[in-house]
Design a protein around this motif. Sequence first.
Motif, PDB file in Angstrom:
ATOM      1  N   ILE A 137      27.733  19.778   5.052  1.00 39.67           N
ATOM      2  CA  ILE A 137      27.993  18.477   4.419  1.00 39.67           C
ATOM      3  C   ILE A 137      27.916  18.616   2.906  1.00 39.67           C
ATOM      4  O   ILE A 137      27.068  19.337   2.371  1.00 39.67           O
ATOM      5  N   LYS A 138      28.790  17.893   2.208  1.00 37.56           N
ATOM      6  CA  LYS A 138      28.710  17.729   0.752  1.00 37.56           C
ATOM      7  C   LYS A 138      28.803  16.248   0.426  1.00 37.56           C
ATOM      8  O   LYS A 138      29.469  15.478   1.111  1.00 37.56           O
ATOM      9  N   GLY A 139      28.150  15.852  -0.670  1.00 44.57           N
ATOM     10  CA  GLY A 139      28.224  14.472  -1.131  1.00 44.57           C
ATOM     11  C   GLY A 139      27.034  14.141  -2.013  1.00 44.57           C
ATOM     12  O   GLY A 139      26.028  14.862  -2.041  1.00 44.57           O
ATOM     13  N   SER A 167      26.003  10.806   7.904  1.00 44.00           N
ATOM     14  CA  SER A 167      27.162  11.458   7.294  1.00 44.00           C
ATOM     15  C   SER A 167      28.452  11.195   8.050  1.00 44.00           C
ATOM     16  O   SER A 167      29.538  11.392   7.496  1.00 44.00           O
ATOM     17  N   ALA A 181      33.805  11.540   8.839  1.00 39.44           N
ATOM     18  CA  ALA A 181      32.903  11.499   7.687  1.00 39.44           C
ATOM     19  C   ALA A 181      32.862  10.094   7.089  1.00 39.44           C
ATOM     20  O   ALA A 181      33.877   9.396   7.028  1.00 39.44           O
ATOM     21  N   GLY A 207      20.420  14.576   4.308  1.00 33.47           N
ATOM     22  CA  GLY A 207      21.624  13.894   3.822  1.00 33.47           C
ATOM     23  C   GLY A 207      21.376  12.418   3.595  1.00 33.47           C
ATOM     24  O   GLY A 207      22.325  11.621   3.573  1.00 33.47           O
ATOM     25  N   SER A 258      27.976   4.397   0.811  1.00 28.33           N
ATOM     26  CA  SER A 258      28.744   5.029   1.880  1.00 28.33           C
ATOM     27  C   SER A 258      28.641   4.232   3.177  1.00 28.33           C
ATOM     28  O   SER A 258      29.652   3.910   3.809  1.00 28.33           O
ATOM     29  N   GLN A 290      31.769  11.298   1.486  1.00 28.33           N
ATOM     30  CA  GLN A 290      31.153  12.524   1.984  1.00 28.33           C
ATOM     31  C   GLN A 290      32.218  13.466   2.556  1.00 28.33           C
ATOM     32  O   GLN A 290      33.261  13.029   3.025  1.00 28.33           O
ATOM     33  N   ASN A 300      20.742   9.710  -4.672  1.00 30.49           N
ATOM     34  CA  ASN A 300      20.980   9.967  -3.243  1.00 30.49           C
ATOM     35  C   ASN A 300      20.971   8.669  -2.449  1.00 30.49           C
ATOM     36  O   ASN A 300      21.864   8.409  -1.625  1.00 30.49           O
ATOM     37  N   ASN A 316      24.955  12.055  -1.522  1.00 31.48           N
ATOM     38  CA  ASN A 316      23.827  11.698  -0.669  1.00 31.48           C
ATOM     39  C   ASN A 316      22.953  12.892  -0.311  1.00 31.48           C
ATOM     40  O   ASN A 316      21.851  12.715   0.228  1.00 31.48           O
ATOM     41  N   VAL A 317      23.410  14.107  -0.568  1.00 31.68           N
ATOM     42  CA  VAL A 317      22.663  15.302  -0.166  1.00 31.68           C
ATOM     43  C   VAL A 317      21.419  15.457  -1.031  1.00 31.68           C
ATOM     44  O   VAL A 317      21.468  15.333  -2.253  1.00 31.68           O
TER      45      VAL A 317
END
Length: 474
Positions: free
Chosen positions: A326-328, A283, A300, A279, A158, A304, A151, A330-331
């Motif tokens: 949110i998706k990625g 994000s 974004a 997150g 990012s 992400q 993460n 980093n979640v």
Amino acid sequence: MTLDHLPWHRPAAYDDRPCVRDERTELTYRAFAERVDAAAEHFAARGVGRGSVVAVMLPNRVELLVAIMAAWRLGAAATPVNPTFTAVEAGHQISDSGAVLVIDGDNVADLPTTPGGTLPPARTESGDLALLVYTSGSTGRPKGVMLDHGNVDAMIASMGEAIAIGPDDHCLLVLPLFHVNAICVSFLTPMSAGAQLSVLERFHPVEFLRAIESLRPTYFSAVPTIYSHLVALPAEVQADTTSVRFAICGAAPAPPELFAAVEHRFGFPLVEGYGLSEGTCASTCNPVDGMRKPGTVGPALPGQLVAVMAPDGTLVANGERGEVVIKGANVMRGYLNRPEATAETLGDGWLHTGDVGILDEDGYLRIVDRIKDMIIRGGENIYPKEIENVLHAAPDVLEAAVVGGPDPVYGEVVVAFVSAAPNHTVDVDALLARCRAELTKIKVPVALHVLDALPKNPVGKIDKPALRARLSGA
């Protein structure tokens, strides 16, 4: 996963580069790595190993960063604790996290600075727990956000790509390091690029500008309240801010007028971002070089996916309102020992933020409301339930409700409403004293109103919108 931000993965070319400094200490990358190894040996002798948790309860200083890295050097996780917490608040986090060691102001001086060379090689895996960052929720009991090294690495990559951090950058860190924003954006992102970091223990507007003049940072991250204080300085307070190529604003909504005032007075672009601890920090963010849209928190970040979801779980079209999801990579992994809360937040594969937003045709996000009943005071998230629990514990209180009241400096401040139990009279001073004993200063209500009865909605719940409207009208 590169983990370039870890001292034991740094290129040899970084060794003699300036790494980190505060008011007491200045270290190169090599010297910082030695401090980390020395502290890790100290921790290991006190039972810290793979899978352990180390609580770090310090104000902003180099030793705080050393302690986090030392935990990671041993395969342990760190949980940063707000040093202004009361014993009750700190005790909950330390106990809930299972910390085996606490580094605070009483024992930080014991940390050695020269390693003995006794450590085995570091083994840092993507799935190893890195941080336990505590955030409150609807129950009022803070819960641990589990962030693993994957993460953290994804967040650094990012953010680093979005703001184009390079080895010649220099971050001035002013936000408290018990926040994941300060850890990721201001500390770990520059560390991954061989850049340098200067740590300020606290914020004072004039001293902050003097630090920019003397240290010549290229960027910093702060909250709207800090920028409000800076633009409110008298016109005769001047400073050379030409080294700053951009600044970041996040953690709370800010009016477009504030961004314009900062850019007009100080000459550097101010970009607004959005994110949450779940997150691993951020994000979205308006671009440093590119189209910035006032009133939005930008598109974004790289790697992400940010979308807007209807209550039925379908994603809505641009221009329509819904919950920001949110998706990625980093979640977060989830909440520590809270499977129900984890399932509620992550169960369908999306991170549910609890915020209501709209994406425009360019993918820029505008936050328009909050689902969660949260107060944001100067960038600090405050959850009313925790304060209401303290108020309800008083025998003379029948009902309690806490809402955010408008404030020109902090955006929102904590305001409480209570009604008296039958045959009781509320002692306002005693009730506020109870709050001061059990809560951090920023959570103590600035005003406490005693009503005959709290307003209710048609289903019998306390009508908080009516209480907020009452404050806005006042």
